[in-house]
Scaffold this motif. Structure first.
Motif, mmCIF file in Angstrom:
data_model
loop_
_atom_site.group_PDB
_atom_site.id
_atom_site.type_symbol
_atom_site.label_atom_id
_atom_site.label_comp_id
_atom_site.label_asym_id
_atom_site.label_seq_id
_atom_site.Cartn_x
_atom_site.Cartn_y
_atom_site.Cartn_z
ATOM 1 N N GLY A 237 0.881 -1.332 -0.044
ATOM 2 C CA GLY A 237 0.087 0.081 -0.049
ATOM 3 C C GLY A 237 0.898 1.264 0.146
ATOM 4 O O GLY A 237 0.374 2.247 -0.902
ATOM 5 N N GLY A 238 1.886 1.186 0.785
ATOM 6 C CA GLY A 238 2.931 2.415 0.890
ATOM 7 C C GLY A 238 3.571 2.554 -0.646
ATOM 8 O O GLY A 238 3.606 3.820 -0.946
ATOM 9 N N LEU A 239 3.882 1.442 -1.227
ATOM 10 C CA LEU A 239 4.527 1.605 -2.501
ATOM 11 C C LEU A 239 3.458 2.229 -3.590
ATOM 12 O O LEU A 239 4.136 2.925 -4.547
ATOM 13 N N CYS A 240 2.464 1.638 -3.542
ATOM 14 C CA CYS A 240 1.540 2.363 -4.323
ATOM 15 C C CYS A 240 1.244 3.912 -4.412
ATOM 16 O O CYS A 240 1.022 4.460 -5.184
ATOM 17 N N LEU A 241 1.222 4.197 -3.108
ATOM 18 C CA LEU A 241 1.114 5.670 -2.684
ATOM 19 C C LEU A 241 2.326 6.541 -3.299
ATOM 20 O O LEU A 241 2.177 7.502 -3.803
ATOM 21 N N ILE A 242 3.690 5.939 -2.961
ATOM 22 C CA ILE A 242 4.830 6.473 -3.578
ATOM 23 C C ILE A 242 4.816 6.739 -4.897
ATOM 24 O O ILE A 242 5.108 7.763 -5.419
ATOM 25 N N ILE A 243 4.457 5.626 -5.779
ATOM 26 C CA ILE A 243 4.357 5.925 -7.277
ATOM 27 C C ILE A 243 3.274 6.738 -7.710
ATOM 28 O O ILE A 243 3.533 7.490 -8.900
ATOM 29 N N SER A 244 2.432 6.805 -6.889
ATOM 30 C CA SER A 244 1.164 7.763 -7.491
ATOM 31 C C SER A 244 1.746 9.444 -7.305
ATOM 32 O O SER A 244 1.372 10.124 -8.028
ATOM 33 N N MET A 245 2.433 9.491 -6.128
ATOM 34 C CA MET A 245 3.073 10.581 -5.888
ATOM 35 C C MET A 245 4.074 11.206 -6.707
ATOM 36 O O MET A 245 4.449 12.392 -7.558
ATOM 37 N N LEU A 246 5.027 10.099 -7.232
ATOM 38 C CA LEU A 246 5.918 10.104 -7.992
ATOM 39 C C LEU A 246 5.226 10.627 -9.403
ATOM 40 O O LEU A 246 6.023 11.607 -10.223
ATOM 41 N N ALA A 247 4.307 9.909 -9.867
ATOM 42 C CA ALA A 247 3.922 10.178 -11.212
ATOM 43 C C ALA A 247 3.264 11.694 -11.698
ATOM 44 O O ALA A 247 3.581 12.056 -12.829
ATOM 45 N N ILE A 248 3.175 12.233 -10.544
ATOM 46 C CA ILE A 248 2.531 13.756 -10.672
ATOM 47 C C ILE A 248 3.448 14.742 -10.161
ATOM 48 O O ILE A 248 3.335 15.920 -9.898
ATOM 49 N N TRP A 430 4.990 -16.719 -2.508
ATOM 50 C CA TRP A 430 6.311 -15.870 -2.738
ATOM 51 C C TRP A 430 6.100 -15.380 -4.382
ATOM 52 O O TRP A 430 6.660 -14.344 -4.658
ATOM 53 N N VAL A 431 5.645 -16.376 -5.286
ATOM 54 C CA VAL A 431 5.800 -16.055 -6.538
ATOM 55 C C VAL A 431 4.794 -14.625 -6.896
ATOM 56 O O VAL A 431 5.198 -13.636 -7.660
ATOM 57 N N LYS A 432 3.734 -14.739 -6.376
ATOM 58 C CA LYS A 432 2.811 -13.507 -6.511
ATOM 59 C C LYS A 432 3.218 -12.247 -5.941
ATOM 60 O O LYS A 432 2.869 -11.328 -6.456
ATOM 61 N N MET A 433 3.739 -12.438 -4.653
ATOM 62 C CA MET A 433 4.284 -11.411 -3.889
ATOM 63 C C MET A 433 5.447 -10.752 -4.562
ATOM 64 O O MET A 433 5.472 -9.509 -4.555
ATOM 65 N N VAL A 434 6.338 -11.416 -5.209
ATOM 66 C CA VAL A 434 7.531 -10.826 -5.915
ATOM 67 C C VAL A 434 7.060 -10.110 -6.988
ATOM 68 O O VAL A 434 7.546 -9.234 -7.656
ATOM 69 N N SER A 435 6.014 -10.751 -7.744
ATOM 70 C CA SER A 435 5.495 -10.097 -8.917
ATOM 71 C C SER A 435 4.947 -8.763 -8.482
ATOM 72 O O SER A 435 4.856 -7.773 -9.356
ATOM 73 N N CYS A 436 4.167 -8.574 -7.598
ATOM 74 C CA CYS A 436 3.783 -7.194 -6.956
ATOM 75 C C CYS A 436 4.953 -6.029 -6.793
ATOM 76 O O CYS A 436 4.957 -5.234 -7.579
ATOM 77 N N TRP A 437 6.203 -6.501 -6.336
ATOM 78 C CA TRP A 437 7.215 -5.652 -6.361
ATOM 79 C C TRP A 437 7.880 -5.586 -7.705
ATOM 80 O O TRP A 437 8.471 -4.419 -7.900
ATOM 81 N N VAL A 438 8.065 -6.514 -8.388
ATOM 82 C CA VAL A 438 8.491 -6.537 -9.729
ATOM 83 C C VAL A 438 7.626 -5.282 -10.688
ATOM 84 O O VAL A 438 8.087 -4.492 -11.440
ATOM 85 N N CYS A 439 6.360 -5.431 -10.505
ATOM 86 C CA CYS A 439 5.472 -4.628 -11.350
ATOM 87 C C CYS A 439 5.605 -3.194 -10.676
ATOM 88 O O CYS A 439 5.805 -2.409 -11.676
ATOM 89 N N LEU A 440 5.814 -3.103 -9.891
ATOM 90 C CA LEU A 440 6.062 -1.721 -9.120
ATOM 91 C C LEU A 440 7.210 -1.133 -9.388
ATOM 92 O O LEU A 440 7.411 0.116 -9.960
ATOM 93 N N PHE A 441 8.521 -1.745 -9.436
ATOM 94 C CA PHE A 441 9.782 -1.366 -9.841
ATOM 95 C C PHE A 441 9.686 -1.130 -11.408
ATOM 96 O O PHE A 441 10.377 0.007 -11.505
ATOM 97 N N LEU A 442 9.116 -2.080 -12.048
ATOM 98 C CA LEU A 442 8.893 -1.794 -13.807
ATOM 99 C C LEU A 442 8.432 -0.488 -13.856
ATOM 100 O O LEU A 442 8.821 0.539 -14.761
ATOM 101 N N MET A 444 8.038 2.121 -11.835
ATOM 102 C CA MET A 444 8.693 3.451 -11.414
ATOM 103 C C MET A 444 10.158 3.487 -12.265
ATOM 104 O O MET A 444 10.535 4.650 -12.200
ATOM 105 N N MET A 445 10.493 2.580 -12.976
ATOM 106 C CA MET A 445 11.620 2.758 -13.861
ATOM 107 C C MET A 445 11.216 3.584 -14.950
ATOM 108 O O MET A 445 11.940 4.304 -15.712
ATOM 109 N N THR A 446 9.882 3.393 -15.600
ATOM 110 C CA THR A 446 9.427 3.871 -16.756
ATOM 111 C C THR A 446 9.234 5.378 -16.388
ATOM 112 O O THR A 446 9.335 6.317 -17.076
ATOM 113 N N LEU A 447 9.188 5.776 -15.035
ATOM 114 C CA LEU A 447 9.336 7.255 -14.575
ATOM 115 C C LEU A 447 10.503 7.960 -14.780
ATOM 116 O O LEU A 447 10.715 8.998 -14.858
ATOM 117 N N VAL A 448 11.306 6.838 -13.897
ATOM 118 C CA VAL A 448 12.761 7.567 -13.357
ATOM 119 C C VAL A 448 13.831 7.603 -14.640
ATOM 120 O O VAL A 448 14.730 8.294 -14.799
#
Length: 459
Positions: A237-248, A430-442, A444-448
């Motif tokens: 939930g915190g990472l979703c908030l961070i990428i939302s603030m980063l996008a704008i 663990w496969v699904k949880m790691v997929s969450c973090w990879v999706c958020l990282f990808l 974030m990388m398109t923004l950064v």
């Protein structure tokens, strides 16, 4: 009337002709589309067979309804009650055969630029012969010597391939979010209603994401248990908030003025879905309450009946298969291929905003088509291919490995059944949880990334 139709179908199955339906009322189909659909049907057929092989229900039904079942199994050297044709080892062998089939065509179709040529003709035709080759690959896999060594090595190859396929899925999701925002934003300067549509959809997406956090906080946490659920729900939930603030943020808006809240809304909803799916896949926890052992942190509306479990499992399998086929078919278009190479693909100035933008094609319509009886086929790749043939087969090769690992519950394959596809195991969690973090990282990388390497990205 039927003779020309039969001749055309024979040409489709045994010759270089593109595949079409024997019906004049069917709309025109492009050769590139028909070819991809036929390979998808092959993929679907083998996947269904793998599901059957992992189902004790089907095995028991065959024993009860096929006369002389045991004798038939012995005659085909399938072991007692066809034991070699069921279970995780049989699925590994079937998927090995399918993976070899697609890997062979991946090598065969390297550097093909158009549909004119011998190799392109093999790719787009000879469907009956290719079906025989696929059947031969799957059948031959059952005669591989040193079975235990093969299964052990192939298991880890499948895990690596399944991971890369899931990575492609996540990259496509990020590309889809960017394209959705870009397409609808292009219509704002012509019609202000598109701005209202963007705002409404964004509000709905974030409402779903916040509602999912509240739902999981209420039902998937407990004051005395489920510590992992509390930690990961807070992190995601915190990472979703961070990428939302980063996008704008101003620094991102300066280089990417079309970046908005729609993209993080899409990503947040998908991350919450994966989080919910991971929590549901985790083995159940039990604690003692009032002297009784009670299961906590489980889905609250599951009655636990067998009929409910079958419905949920069937629905989950359909959604899973649809996602796999979508990834296989869409990852090979020119637009998606560019996105998978981590380049920003800007939309043309003439981008037309539309609700169903995701069903567009990369090419213009062609007028030339065959006028034989039955469905018309548009040969749209004579000047250049619409998608990468070799990469197309490589994605299906990875999809074969992903299906193999998913159907057999990844590394928890012992005594696994297809009916338990959605039941808990730590590997799936663990496969699904790691997929969450990879999706958020990808995302974030398109923004950064444009900030770090501006020369590789268009404004």
């Amino acid at each position: 009337m039927s003779t020309p139709c039969c001749v055309s179908q024979l040409a489709c199955c045994c010759g270089t002709a593109a595949c079409s339906c024997c019906c004049n009322c069917c709309p025109k189909i492009k050769q590139s589309t028909g070819t991809r659909c036929m390979y998808a049907l092959y993929f679907l057929l083998v996947t269904v067979i793998c599901g059957i092989m992992m189902s004790p229900t089907v095995e028991q039904a065959m024993k009860d309804n096929i006369p002389f079942y045991s004798e038939l199994c012995e005659k085909v050297n399938a072991g007692e009650n066809c034991k070699t044709l069921v279970g995780y080892s049989a699925v590994y062998k079937m998927c090995f055969g399918m993976a070899c089939f697609f890997f062979f065509f991946c090598i065969l179709t390297l550097r093909i630029k158009n549909s004119i040529g011998c190799r392109a003709a093999i790719h787009n035709g000879f469907w009956l012969l290719k079906f025989i080759v696929l059947a031969g690959c799957c059948t031959g896999a059952f005669f591989i010597p040193q079975e235990e060594t093969f299964l052990e090595v192939w298991r880890y190859i499948g895990a690596a391939g399944g991971f890369f396929f899931q990575l492609i899925q996540l990259m496509l999701l990020v590309q889809f979010a960017h394209r959705w925002n870009t397409n609808w934003t292009s219509g704002v300067k012509y019609n202000r209603m598109w701005y209202a549509a963007l705002a409404l959809v964004t509000l709905i997406l974030f409402s779903i994401a916040v509602g999912a956090v509240i739902f999981m906080g209420v039902y998937y946490t407990h004051p005395e248990a489920c510590l992992l659920n509390k930690i990961f729900l807070g992190i995601n939930g915190g990472l979703c908030l961070i990428i939302s603030m980063l996008a704008i943020s101003p620094c991102i808006q300066k280089l990417q003025p079309k970046s908005g809240l729609l993209q993080p809304g899409v990503i947040s909803v998908y991350v919450m879905y994966l989080t919910f799916s991971a929590f549901s896949s985790k083995p159940k926890e039990m604690i003692e309450i009032d002297g009784q052992n009670k299961t906590v942190c489980v889905f609250p509306f599951n009655s636990g009946s067998e009929s409910d479990k079958k419905i949920v499992t069937s629905l989950g399998a359909v959604i899973l298969l649809a996602c796999i086929l979508y990834s296989c078919l869409t990852s090979t278009s020119k637009r998606s291929s560019a996105a998978l190479r981590v380049y920003r693909t800007s939309e043309p100035e003439t981008e037309r905003a539309r609700c169903c933008f995701c069903f567009g094609d990369d090419t213009d319509d062609y007028e030339e088509d065959n006028t034989t009886s039955g469905q018309s086929v548009v040969y749209d790749e004579e000047d250049g291919t619409i998608y990468g043939y070799s990469f197309f087969h490589f994605v299906f090769f990875l999809g074969s490995l992903y299906v193999m690992m998913t159907v057999t519950n990844w590394f928890h394959y012992d005594n696994h059944r297809i009916e338990q596809l959605l039941e808990g195991s730590w590997s799936v969690f663990w496969v699904k949880m790691v997929s969450c973090w990879v999706c958020l990282f990808l995302y974030m990388m398109t923004l950064v990334a444009p900030l770090m390497c501006p020369q590789r990205f268009e404004a």
